[in-house]
Scaffold this motif. Structure first.
Motif, PDB file in Angstrom:
ATOM      1  N   THR A   1      60.843 -31.252  48.936  1.00 14.97           N
ATOM      2  CA  THR A   1      60.736 -32.691  48.707  1.00 14.97           C
ATOM      3  C   THR A   1      59.980 -32.999  47.412  1.00 14.97           C
ATOM      4  O   THR A   1      60.184 -34.036  46.801  1.00 14.97           O
ATOM      5  N   LEU A   2      59.101 -32.081  47.007  1.00 12.04           N
ATOM      6  CA  LEU A   2      58.346 -32.345  45.774  1.00 12.04           C
ATOM      7  C   LEU A   2      59.062 -31.798  44.534  1.00 12.04           C
ATOM      8  O   LEU A   2      58.507 -31.808  43.445  1.00 12.04           O
TER       9      LEU A   2
ATOM     10  N   GLY B   1      66.114 -35.827  50.643  1.00 17.21           N
ATOM     11  CA  GLY B   1      65.105 -35.191  51.486  1.00 17.21           C
ATOM     12  C   GLY B   1      64.206 -36.221  52.162  1.00 17.21           C
ATOM     13  O   GLY B   1      63.841 -36.072  53.328  1.00 17.21           O
ATOM     14  N   ASN B   2      63.856 -37.275  51.441  1.00 16.04           N
ATOM     15  CA  ASN B   2      62.972 -38.301  52.021  1.00 16.04           C
ATOM     16  C   ASN B   2      63.736 -39.249  52.914  1.00 16.04           C
ATOM     17  O   ASN B   2      63.256 -39.672  53.951  1.00 16.04           O
TER      18      ASN B   2
ATOM     19  N   SER C   1      66.300 -35.350  36.608  1.00 12.65           N
ATOM     20  CA  SER C   1      65.248 -34.330  36.453  1.00 12.65           C
ATOM     21  C   SER C   1      65.836 -32.928  36.593  1.00 12.65           C
ATOM     22  O   SER C   1      65.239 -31.951  36.154  1.00 12.65           O
TER      23      SER C   1
ATOM     24  N   SER D   1      62.004 -38.012  40.766  1.00 17.06           N
ATOM     25  CA  SER D   1      62.561 -36.690  41.028  1.00 17.06           C
ATOM     26  C   SER D   1      62.299 -36.280  42.482  1.00 17.06           C
ATOM     27  O   SER D   1      63.174 -35.761  43.174  1.00 17.06           O
TER      28      SER D   1
HETATM   29  N1  PFF Z   1      63.079 -33.765  45.939  1.00 15.28           N
HETATM   30  C1  PFF Z   1      64.455 -34.095  46.238  1.00 15.28           C
HETATM   31  C2  PFF Z   1      64.572 -34.569  47.671  1.00 15.28           C
HETATM   32  O1  PFF Z   1      63.562 -34.629  48.386  1.00 15.28           O
HETATM   33  O2  PFF Z   1      65.679 -34.879  48.078  1.00 15.28           O
HETATM   34  C3  PFF Z   1      65.366 -32.946  46.003  1.00 15.28           C
HETATM   35  C4  PFF Z   1      65.233 -32.428  44.604  1.00 15.28           C
HETATM   36  C5  PFF Z   1      65.469 -33.250  43.547  1.00 15.28           C
HETATM   37  C6  PFF Z   1      64.774 -31.182  44.386  1.00 15.28           C
HETATM   38  C7  PFF Z   1      65.251 -32.842  42.245  1.00 15.28           C
HETATM   39  C8  PFF Z   1      64.562 -30.757  43.109  1.00 15.28           C
HETATM   40  C9  PFF Z   1      64.780 -31.591  42.032  1.00 15.28           C
HETATM   41  F1  PFF Z   1      64.565 -31.185  40.826  1.00 15.28           F
END
Ligand code: PFF
Length: 483
Positions: free
Chosen positions: A234-235, A30-31, A333, A25
């Motif tokens: 990101t988390l 973002g990463n 997720s 998730s």
């Molecule tokens: N964390 C993901 C990213 O860094 O691209 C974006 C994201 C995915 C945010 C899933 C929330 C989520 F539930």
């Protein structure tokens, strides 16, 4: 106490399965895109230090709080919060925090699915050798044609959403867990292959200097705020995704240990992505074009890079598979909170609930899809009003120049997410009694006190400042003080 009750949707086979799912998730666009370019252009090593601080001071306590609430409630975020509020004598309105989280997740997924569809489409395009020998103008116009062709976009958006629905409909064990068990190691291997390739064949020295050379002069308040905001996004915090995953973990797993492992892996992936991407950027002298904040650039520039280099078809295909996996494991997720809620409250079977939730999000995604073809809110509302027989909807305000996608992105990332983060911190840090959270987290005393201080004071204050900044209120306050 409700903590000894098993999750009604099933449980992860063990903590490793939960770790993979939560990392899946967290690891997303973002990463792979945002972190490397922000790190490089905001002070390299010094930015990474500040980012790590934000991850551990804001991200860690909130992630622990979300997992803890999920495990205590053992249901979808809406019912988890409703139940915890009831058991601990708090207002039933707290369920609205779960509702908001579920809506944010749906809104984000609606455009995530359109971009996920691009990744699917570009995997096929890369594998077919379409990019070989293309000029920069060639790949840019390929993308423009692709992004302005609603039929193609619709087909790929639909396919991506179907894949997400298929995984989620199969349940926690046979769907989510099975998917991440295969997809996450595949993601890791592809990333390592790409890093090794980039390090061997491209300009790794300049990339290293760009990413890691500490330049403290670039650390401005704005950069710190960006780091805080990004740590949160990101988390995958604030939208119930981590909370609902937390509701499927067993009672004995250490929430703190798991959260630290997820955060470290998420950061490692972000850094490896930088090492895979930036050597190529420097070799092809694309610095000027690449250092911008548009994920669409991945689709405009990388086909050119892969079209020019040896083994480009293979590497390009791997790269877009990587993007597709990252998007898919995040998407599942985002759909799960709504599906769990439909199963619990509407008595639907999982496949039915997934189909309904998936269809609603798919429908909403049509708005973002049309936005990517260049339509503004004004165009869309005018079309609707003409259709309804009113020819002059009176849309003079500049707000209507925005696209549907920009509006959703602004509303969720800049406003709803931080507000929901602050409320989660207040619920778990201020409203739940210390003995309850202490028992649930089962940490040594000093660690528990650290967590409680961070979740009560540090995280909400920091997120509040990010919120003020994102909505422009901080600038306005600054001007007011200077007058
Ligand atoms: N964390 C993901 C990213 O860094 O691209 C974006 C994201 C995915 C945010 C899933 C929330 C989520 F539930």
């Amino acid at each position: 106490m409700i903590t000894d009750k098993g999750a009604i949707h099933g449980e992860w086979a063990g903590k490793y399965a939960f770790f993979l799912a939560a990392t899946g998730s967290a690891v997303g666009l973002g990463n792979l895109w945002k972190f490397p370019y922000v790190a490089g252009s905001s002070g390299g090593g010094s930015f990474i230090l500040i980012y790590l601080l934000c991850l551990f001071l804001i991200g860690l306590p909130l992630m622990m709080a979300e997992i803890m609430l999920g495990r205590m409630g053992r249901q979808s975020p809406v019912n988890t919060l409703r139940r915890l509020a009831k058991v601990h004598g708090l207002s039933g309105s707290w369920k609205w925090l779960g509702v908001t989280g579920m809506l944010i997740a749906g809104l984000i997924l609606s455009y995530y699915s359109v971009i996920g569809g691009w990744a699917f489409a570009y995997t096929v395009r890369a594998a077919s050798g379409l990019f070989t020998g293309q000029t920069m103008d060639g790949v840019v116009s390929l993308f423009s044609r692709f992004a302005s062709d609603p039929e193609h976009l619709l087909a790929w958006h639909t396919l991506f959403m179907l894949a997400t629905v298929m995984v989620v409909s199969r349940g926690v064990k046979n769907g989510l867990e099975l998917a991440v068990k295969w997809l996450m190691p595949a993601l890791g291997i592809i990333l390592i292959v790409l890093v090794v390739y980039a390090v061997k064949n491209a300009d790794v020295n300049n990339a290293f200097a760009f990413l890691f050379h500490p330049d403290f002069s670039k650390i401005t308040p704005d950069v710190v705020l960006t780091a805080m905001g990004h740590a949160f996004f990101t988390l995958s915090l604030g939208m119930g995704a981590i909370m609902v995953y937390g509701s499927y973990i067993g009672q004995r797993s250490s929430i703190c240990g798991l959260s630290i492992a997820i955060i470290l892996t998420d950061t490692l992936v972000a850094i490896l992505a930088g090492l895979a991407i930036f050597p190529l950027v420097f070799s092809f002298q694309l610095e000027g074009v690449m250092i911008q904040s548009d994920p669409g650039l991945l689709f405009r520039i990388f086909p050119y890079v892969f079209g020019q280099m040896p083994a480009g078809t293979l590497m390009g295909t791997l790269f877009f598979i990587l993007l597709s996996i990252a998007a898919l494991t995040s998407a599942i997720s985002l759909l799960e909170p709504a599906v769990a809620w439909l199963v619990e409250t509407r008595g639907m079977t999982r496949p039915r609930a997934s189909a309904w939730a998936g269809f609603s999000v798919w429908f909403l995604g049509l708005g973002s899809m049309l936005a990517f073809t260049g339509l503004t809110l004004r165009d869309m509302l005018t079309a609707v009003s003409v259709w309804l027989g009113h020819y002059d909807p009176g849309l003079e305000n500049r707000f209507y120049d925005l696209s549907f996608f920009a509006m959703i992105d602004y509303l969720t990332a800049k406003f709803l997410l931080p507000v929901s983060g602050i409320l989660i911190a207040i619920f778990s840090g201020w409203l739940l009694k210390a003995e309850v959270t202490r028992q649930e987290l089962s940490l040594p005393d000093w660690a528990y006190h650290c967590w409680r201080t961070l979740v009560r004071y540090v995280a909400p204050t920091a997120i509040f400042i990010v919120l003020l900044n994102a909505t422009g209120a901080l600038m306005w306050l600054g001007r007011l003080i200077n007058h």
